[in-house]
Each structure stands twice: as C-alpha cells, then as structure tokens.
Write an enzyme that holds these catalytic residues in place. Structure first.
Site, PDB file in Angstrom:
ATOM      1  N   ASP A   9      -1.387  -3.982  -2.833  1.00  0.00           N
ATOM      2  CA  ASP A   9      -1.508  -2.646  -3.415  1.00  0.00           C
ATOM      3  C   ASP A   9      -2.299  -2.777  -4.714  1.00  0.00           C
ATOM      4  O   ASP A   9      -1.853  -3.437  -5.654  1.00  0.00           O
ATOM      5  CB  ASP A   9      -0.114  -2.081  -3.682  1.00  0.00           C
ATOM      6  N   MET A  10      -3.482  -2.170  -4.760  1.00  0.00           N
ATOM      7  CA  MET A  10      -4.308  -2.231  -5.965  1.00  0.00           C
ATOM      8  C   MET A  10      -3.606  -1.498  -7.109  1.00  0.00           C
ATOM      9  O   MET A  10      -2.915  -0.500  -6.891  1.00  0.00           O
ATOM     10  CB  MET A  10      -5.677  -1.615  -5.716  1.00  0.00           C
ATOM     11  N   ASP A 103      -6.453   1.921  -0.957  1.00  0.00           N
ATOM     12  CA  ASP A 103      -6.164   0.787  -1.843  1.00  0.00           C
ATOM     13  C   ASP A 103      -4.895   0.027  -1.469  1.00  0.00           C
ATOM     14  O   ASP A 103      -4.290  -0.636  -2.299  1.00  0.00           O
ATOM     15  CB  ASP A 103      -6.055   1.282  -3.288  1.00  0.00           C
ATOM     16  N   GLU A 104      -4.512   0.100  -0.200  1.00  0.00           N
ATOM     17  CA  GLU A 104      -3.223  -0.475   0.201  1.00  0.00           C
ATOM     18  C   GLU A 104      -3.299  -0.947   1.644  1.00  0.00           C
ATOM     19  O   GLU A 104      -3.892  -0.287   2.493  1.00  0.00           O
ATOM     20  CB  GLU A 104      -2.144   0.609   0.043  1.00  0.00           C
TER      21      GLU A 104
END
Length: 348
Positions: A9-10, A103-104
């Site tokens: 996860d960013m 982003d995940e």
C-alpha cells in the site's frame, strides 16, 4: 502456515507524488483535492493528518484546521503514470498480483524461494530508488491478515503476522478493522456493546449470521485467522465502482457533484486500466437514516471515458429527491465488456 501473501500500500500516494515532483513542498502539510470551498480532500500527507485532515473532508473544513497547508489540485494522469511504474516493479518479482486500486495490491509469493522479509526489503528499495516513494507492506498467510499488517506501521512500514500471533494480536483492534465490517455494521455492533475484536470473538457464528447474513460466517472465520480468498489475477468482474462514506453527512449538492466528478475520474481510470468498458452506470446514495436510493442508466454503447461517466452520474443525481443529509455516495459501472470484444462488436 507459510507466509505467502504480501499486501503493498503506497503511503499517501497522491500527496507523495506531489512532494516528489515539487521538493519545495516536502515537509509541509500537503492536501490534494479540489481547490474551491466546495471541493473535497482526496489525499492528505502525514504532516497534514496531524491537523486532523483526512480524505473526503470538505476543503473549507481542511482550511480551517490547517490554513497554511499546501493545497494542490489532483493530477490523475501523473498519478496513473507513477502507478504504472510501481506495478512494473512489482511484476519484476512475480506475476501473481491482484491490483486492488491505483496504489494497492496483493502479491502471492508462494513460488518465490527468497525469504519474505528479504523480498519485501528488495521491493521497497527498488520502488524508492526508481520513484522516490515509500510503501507500507504487510506479510502473512492470508489476505485479511496481510492487509491488516500493511496498515500497522504506516508510513514506510513492514509488519509480519504469523499464525501463532492470532488471535491475541487482533484482540484490541476496533471491529471496523475487520474486512467485511463497514461503518453501518460497526455501528450496529457498537449498539450491542461490541467495540473490539476481543468483544467480537465472544459472539457465536450463529449470532453473526443472524446479524449479517452470509457475511457473518466470513467475519467469524477471519477474526480467527481464517481467510481462504486467493490472490486473483484474472478475476472476472461483474461491476466496478467507487463509493465513500462521509465523516459528516451533507445535503450540499455542490459537494455531492464534486465527489461524483472525482469518482468519475477514478472509475474511468480503473476501467481503462483493466481494458474494459461498461454499459450501465448506477448511482447510489445513503442518507443519515441509512435509507439507500439507487438510480441506473443503461446505454446503447459501452463507455469508459470520464466526461460520459460524469454526465450520466449528474443526470442520475438530478433524478433523486434528497430530503435528508447524505452520508454515502458512489457510482458503479456494470454490464462490462473487454475493449477487445467491444472492438470486434463494432466491426461486426
């Protein structure tokens, strides 16, 4: 059990990209979102979160909490570019990837001989070198625990949850941390005195099924460390959507329209990223009394462009009579078709 699932996860993705592209704002509270007072916060970096700012908060409220913050208008194309860079790095390590959002993602590392922590460090290092961004990573033996772990030490964190740590490590966590328990379900549990996973463990499977239907069975299993979901790289979707529950309910139509504009952009990106089009657009709202209204429109053509999705969602919003404040809004595309099939049908 084997530690074979990673969840990446960013960290504050949109805001982090803005900081990386503009070093002058590094270290400042950065808030990404619509710049007018009717706009909403899309992402806030961790410095901004110290002021109590969070995603989905109206911009006017964020400015009251943090008047000297750096407010940036979202650049979706840029975020999409960076997302592709990140995922290209992930694919250097494994093809078994389930992308959850921009982003995940979940990674199945069953076939990788490298030790999980060594692998995680290499992934994080490669992402940092190539993009300048950090990610938080959870490692465990199933998807529920891996996702829970990735949120444990944010930002730039690593957390491993092994079988012998369950259920003790889960006991103090609030019930909303359980996949499958949303705000409404959490409120229902709180109403009967159940606030933590430790409280939840005291309920029988039969009681949870009575309370939540089939989902109750899954909740009963997950809090005991059981989750049979696989990392699905070829999942056939029946629908794709975006929705958000507000911290504070609103009846301001301009605010709702701003949400729909942002959701249309996110939905368009997700559709294009997966190479699919939709023919039905559905708008869903839930008011402060938990009453749900939906409106749908089915087109003669398949679409995935932002302007078309946004126009239809606005049209559907006009069809709904709003009598109470709204606490959730979302849009969904269904009747999906891959781009390749759509092109064939046009030629046919």
């Amino acid at each position: 059990m084997e530690l074979n699932i990673i969840h990446v996860d960013m960290d504050a993705f949109y805001a982090s990209v803005e900081e990386q592209d503009n070093p002058k704002i590094k270290g400042l509270p950065v808030i990404v979102g619509g710049l007018s007072n009717h706009g909403i916060v899309t992402t806030a970096n961790y410095e901004a979160r110290k002021y109590g700012i969070h995603s989905a908060m109206p911009i006017f409220m964020a400015k009251k909490k943090c008047p000297k913050g750096c407010y940036v208008f979202p650049r979706m194309k840029r975020y999409q570019e960076v997302s592709k860079e990140v995922f290209s790095i992930l694919y250097e390590f494994t093809d078994l990837i389930e992308q959850v959002s921009i982003d995940e993602a979940y990674l199945d590392i069953s076939n990788i001989s490298m030790e999980p922590l060594e692998l995680v460090m290499k992934i994080k290092e490669k992402v940092m070198i190539d993009t300048g961004l950090t990610m938080s990573v959870g490692v465990s033996y199933n998807k529920f625990l891996a996702k829970l772990a990735s949120d444990w030490n944010k930002p730039d964190g690593i957390k491993v949850i092994t079988e012998d740590m369950v259920p003790n490590i889960l006991l103090p966590l609030p019930v909303r941390k359980v996949h499958g328990i949303g705000p409404k379900s959490a409120k229902k549990l709180n109403g009967i005195g159940v606030y933590t996973i430790e409280d939840l463990l005291g309920l029988s499977e039969y009681f949870l099924i009575e309370l939540f239907g089939k989902a109750g069975m899954e909740i009963y299993s997950r809090i005991r460390g059981i989750d049979y979901r696989k990392v699905n790289t070829t999942r056939e979707r029946k629908s794709l959507g975006v929705e958000r529950t507000f911290e504070e309910a609103t009846s301001d139509k301009k605010v709702l329209m701003k949400y729909l504009e942002r959701f249309s952009e996110e939905l368009s990106y997700d559709l294009k990223n997966r190479g699919i089009h939709g023919r039905t657009i559905t708008l869903k709202i839930k008011d402060e009394n938990f009453a749900v209204q939906t409106r749908s429109k089915t087109l003669n053509e398949y679409i995935n462009d932002l302007p078309q999705i946004f126009d239809i969602s606005l049209e559907l919003l006009e069809e709904i009579e709003i009598h109470n404040k709204i606490r959730l809004i979302g849009i969904t595309a269904s009747n999906l078709m891959t781009s390749e099939l759509e092109q064939l049908s046009l030629f046919d």
